[in-house]
Design an enzyme around this catalytic site. Structure first.
Site, PDB file in Angstrom:
ATOM      1  N   LYS A 108      66.113  67.321  -3.404  1.00 14.25           N
ATOM      2  CA  LYS A 108      65.844  65.933  -2.964  1.00 14.25           C
ATOM      3  C   LYS A 108      64.985  65.997  -1.645  1.00 14.25           C
ATOM      4  CE  LYS A 108      68.178  61.714  -1.672  1.00 14.25           C
ATOM      5  NZ  LYS A 108      67.250  61.497  -0.280  1.00 14.25           N
ATOM      6  N   SER A 129      69.373  66.664   0.293  1.00 19.34           N
ATOM      7  CA  SER A 129      68.473  65.761   1.313  1.00 19.34           C
ATOM      8  C   SER A 129      68.651  66.355   2.759  1.00 19.34           C
ATOM      9  CB  SER A 129      69.273  64.536   1.143  1.00 19.34           C
ATOM     10  OG  SER A 129      68.899  63.550   1.619  1.00 19.34           O
ATOM     11  N   ASP A 146      62.744  78.130   8.300  1.00 17.09           N
ATOM     12  CA  ASP A 146      61.330  78.369   8.732  1.00 17.09           C
ATOM     13  C   ASP A 146      61.181  78.987  10.187  1.00 17.09           C
ATOM     14  OD1 ASP A 146      60.638  77.517   6.231  1.00 17.09           O
ATOM     15  OD2 ASP A 146      60.215  75.284   7.111  1.00 17.09           O
TER      16      ASP A 146
END
Length: 748
Positions: A504, A479, A490
């Site tokens: 998740k 999460s 990224d």
């Protein structure tokens, strides 16, 4: 993130003594009975029936993937509810399941019509069956067992059929009880000792089952409904909601102690530093609480044999109120002198679950470098204090920012953010924590049920840490942990190292059901709904849902991915993607990732601690894949000798690597006992020693950063590629550092 334990497993956890942070003033009834047994049959209250219907209104209208509460959903709820009661198929028979069959398509009507008689009847039968089975097991102890047999016991019954009749159920329980006996026999216990231990164990289980109440029944049923919508939607009854709130804000009002069930008693497992219990100097680890009194003159209530959460409820309370504890000291026998301790409840911070730091010194080829490590157990935040404008509200981002400042003062050259087994927490904290490591930009994209996408990011200029960094993850990182790790990856901001994460990719919101009722009392009655309302996406447009975050440098998997992770849920949302956000990577780690991987491979190939980790992992997988065990004493004894020899070899190798942590005798491989049947003192010592043991994955992650710093310092061109913003923020290079970012928690 969560697992879905059955009620039977929850009871087993109570047997092993799962600790609870203790500290609410209670309704003291004056009842001095040694146990609080429930009266059967349990029945639903009006408030519970209303809470169920109100939950259904929210779930069918406002859930991210809203589904109607109809016959189809009823069948899903039925299956989940049965699994919660008897996932191992050891209590109900085929006849019981035939009796339950009409309810498969009636749970929707039960909720809409506020008539929960059906699900409660199932829970009542579960209690009856559980008590019956434990009494059956106790009866078997009198005659003992013949272990010159060729029988075996299949202990993994998730895919087994329901026992067809009472005779088959009796056979199953005889095998279970035989295995319990055999484990103790292999540990060297005499028959009399075994009978005494197991009879006490089974009697204790019966006591706990008899203390299950209507809130337990309702919680189990409503979670079956909630989790049938998606794996991360939950119903939290008043007790569960209070504990969830404490876990997020890392504080409560009470005495500052961690409690644990031990035999008939509630024992002090830990003392929270600076709390009322610690300051009194009169409460010690191992002390047993035998009675509780409210205020200076309230009647003392005997709590011997009570369930743990009932004891906790009597000890917690409002700040500046008084509670009296009658304690049996740790070093006193059961007939020892009791002591009366008066404590004034205060706000207690649970620092053990907050972010922590340490520094690892890596020495290689005559060079020594300091690598800072921040261990973050969860993305916690005190939502209430934050809403009220408290400038000192508890915040994971605030704490990490402070620790980064301390690490910089200690001249570390790289930082590891350890998110192993961090199951998530606050989405806002994940967003703001990322902002400590980038200058400005988007962090995560969030899509709601209408398909509208909102980009959340960091608007504050500056960085708290601009040097090399790594994020250490494993299957238990979920999460909010995945939001943070994905954003760092990224942006090319840091190395992601470890195992693929949980997967998740959904966002939950808490709905306080009492706000939508006519409840005028201060005491919560309807509970809360933790409901999935959004899905989050990486800034590159991909999702962590199902797939998780794949590390740049991967460590060996432990094999749990078959049973643990989003992909193991049959009702998990599918993986999707959306257009990327408007962002630009701040560095290109591919410029030296290959070199770091090569160095890692070469180092671990010759690392004794890494080889030991791999050997223990292989053994764990082998044992975990085993689902059947022999009930023949000679065969089990031979297997035991092989296991003892293997474990002795592992321990010897650990001592070579770690040193003899305690200098005491090594623990028995399997003593046949449950955790609460062992010495609390020895259990705590083993846990303390385990924390001192080498952590090869963390050490290797620090060594990878050591390598990264070396490559950066040796190549100016490479440094400009792999450091964020060309190295303008990093003290590793000779360039001037940019202004430090204000703590994200203060900036909003």
């Amino acid at each position: 993130m969560k697992l879905r334990p059955s009620l039977a497993l929850l009871l087993a956890l109570a047997v092993t003594g799962v600790g609870v942070h203790a500290q609410s003033a209670a309704d003291l009834t004056g009842d001095n009975a040694p146990r609080k047994y429930s009266t059967l049959p349990l029945t639903a209250t009006v408030n519970q029936a209303q809470a169920a219907q109100l939950s259904a209104r929210f779930l069918t209208r406002f859930h991210y993937d809203a589904k109607p509460l109809d016959d189809a959903m009823s069948q899903k709820i039925f299956k989940a509810y049965v699994d919660s009661l008897d996932s191992e198929k050891v209590f109900f028979t085929q006849a019981d399941m035939a009796k339950f069959a009409p309810l498969k398509t009636q749970f929707d009507d039960a909720i809409w019509n506020q008539d929960l008689a059906g699900p409660f009847s199932m829970f009542n039968l579960y209690i009856t069956r559980a008590i019956d089975r434990m009494n059956f097991a106790r009866g078997l102890l009198k005659q003992g067992f013949d272990f010159n047999t060729n029988e075996s016991y299949n202990f993994d019954r998730k895919k087994a059929e329901w026992p067809k009749d009472q005779a088959e159920l009796d056979t199953l329980w005889r095998e279970r009880t035989m295995n319990d006996w055999l484990r103790l026999k292999l540990a060297g216990k005499s028959d009399d000792e075994i009978r005494k231990t197991l009879d006490k164990r089974y009697a204790g289980y019966i006591d706990r089952v008899k203390q299950l109440d209507g809130e337990d029944a309702f919680q189990s049923f409503m979670n079956a409904y909630a989790e049938s919508t998606d794996p991360h939607t939950d119903y939290l009854g008043p007790r569960a909601a209070e504990n969830f709130d404490i876990s997020m804000k890392l504080s409560l009002e009470g005495i500052g102690a961690v409690l644990q069930a031990r035999d008939e008693y509630t024992a002090i497992r830990e003392i929270v530093p600076a709390g009322p219990a610690a300051k009194s100097g009169k409460v010690h680890v191992g002390d047993r609480i035998v009675a509780i009194g409210e205020g200076q003159n309230g009647a003392m209530v005997d709590v011997i044999g009570w369930r743990l959460d009932d004891v906790v409820k009597h000890i917690r309370g409002k700040k500046n109120t008084t509670v009296r504890l009658e304690i049996l000291p740790a070093d006193a026998g059961v007939d020892g002198k009791h002591e009366l301790v008066t404590l004034v409840r205060q706000k207690v911070s649970i620092e053990e679950q907050a972010a922590k730091k340490k520094v690892i010194e890596i020495k290689d080829a005559g060079v020594t470098r300091k690598i800072g490590v921040i261990d973050l157990p969860s993305f916690y935040s005190d939502f209430g204090a934050r809403r009220e404008g408290d400038k000192n509200f508890k915040s994971a981002t605030r704490d990490v920012a402070k620790l980064l400042g301390e690490l910089k003062a200690e001249d570390v050259e790289g930082v590891v953010i350890d998110l192993r087994n961090n199951g998530g927490g606050s989405l806002a904290e994940a967003n703001e924590l990322t902002g400590l490591f980038i200058d400005q930009g988007p962090v995560v994209q969030v899509r709601d049920a209408r398909g509208e996408v909102q980009v959340q990011g960091d608007d504050e200029p500056g960085m708290s840490w601009g040097g090399p960094m790594a994020v250490l993850v494993n299957r238990g990182s979920a999460s909010a942990s995945e939001i943070f790790a994905a954003a760092i990856q990224d942006y090319g901001r840091g190395l992601i190292i470890g195992q693929p994460t949980f997967g998740k990719g959904t966002v939950q919101n808490l709905v306080d059901l009492d706000r939508f009722t006519r409840n005028t009392s201060e005491k919560p009655q309807y509970g809360e709904l933790k409901m999935t309302i959004q899905e989050f996406f990486r800034i590159n447009g991909g999702s962590t849902q199902l797939k998780g975050v794949t590390p740049d440098i991967q460590y060996p998997k432990n094999g749990d991915e078959k049973d643990f992770g989003e992909s193991t849920y049959d009702n998990a949302l599918p993986w999707t993607q959306i257009p990327p956000a408007d962002y630009k990577p701040v560095a290109d780690l591919k410029a030296y990732l290959g070199q770091l991987q090569t160095k890692h491979d070469a180092r671990t190939a010759n690392s004794p601690s890494w080889k030991l980790m791999l050997d223990e992992l292989a053994q764990y997988k082998k044992m975990r894949d085993k689902t059947t065990i022999s009930l023949n004493f000679a065969q089990r004894q031979n297997e035991r000798k092989e296991q003892d020899a293997l474990q002795a070899e592992f321990r010897a190798r650990h001592k070579t690597i770690d040193g003899d942590v305690d200098g005491s005798d090594d623990p028995v491989l399997d003593d046949g006992l449950n955790a609460n049947e062992r010495s609390l003192k020895s259990e705590l010592k083993q846990e303390k020693d385990a924390k001192k043991a080498a952590d090869p994955q963390l050490e290797e992650t620090a060594h990878i950063l050591f390598d990264a710093v070396g490559l950066i310092k040796g190549d100016t061109k490479l440094a400009a590629e792999v450091l964020p913003y060309g190295g303008r923020f990093s003290s590793v290079t000779a360039t001037a550092a940019a202004p430090e970012k204000p703590h994200a928690a203060d900036a909003h």
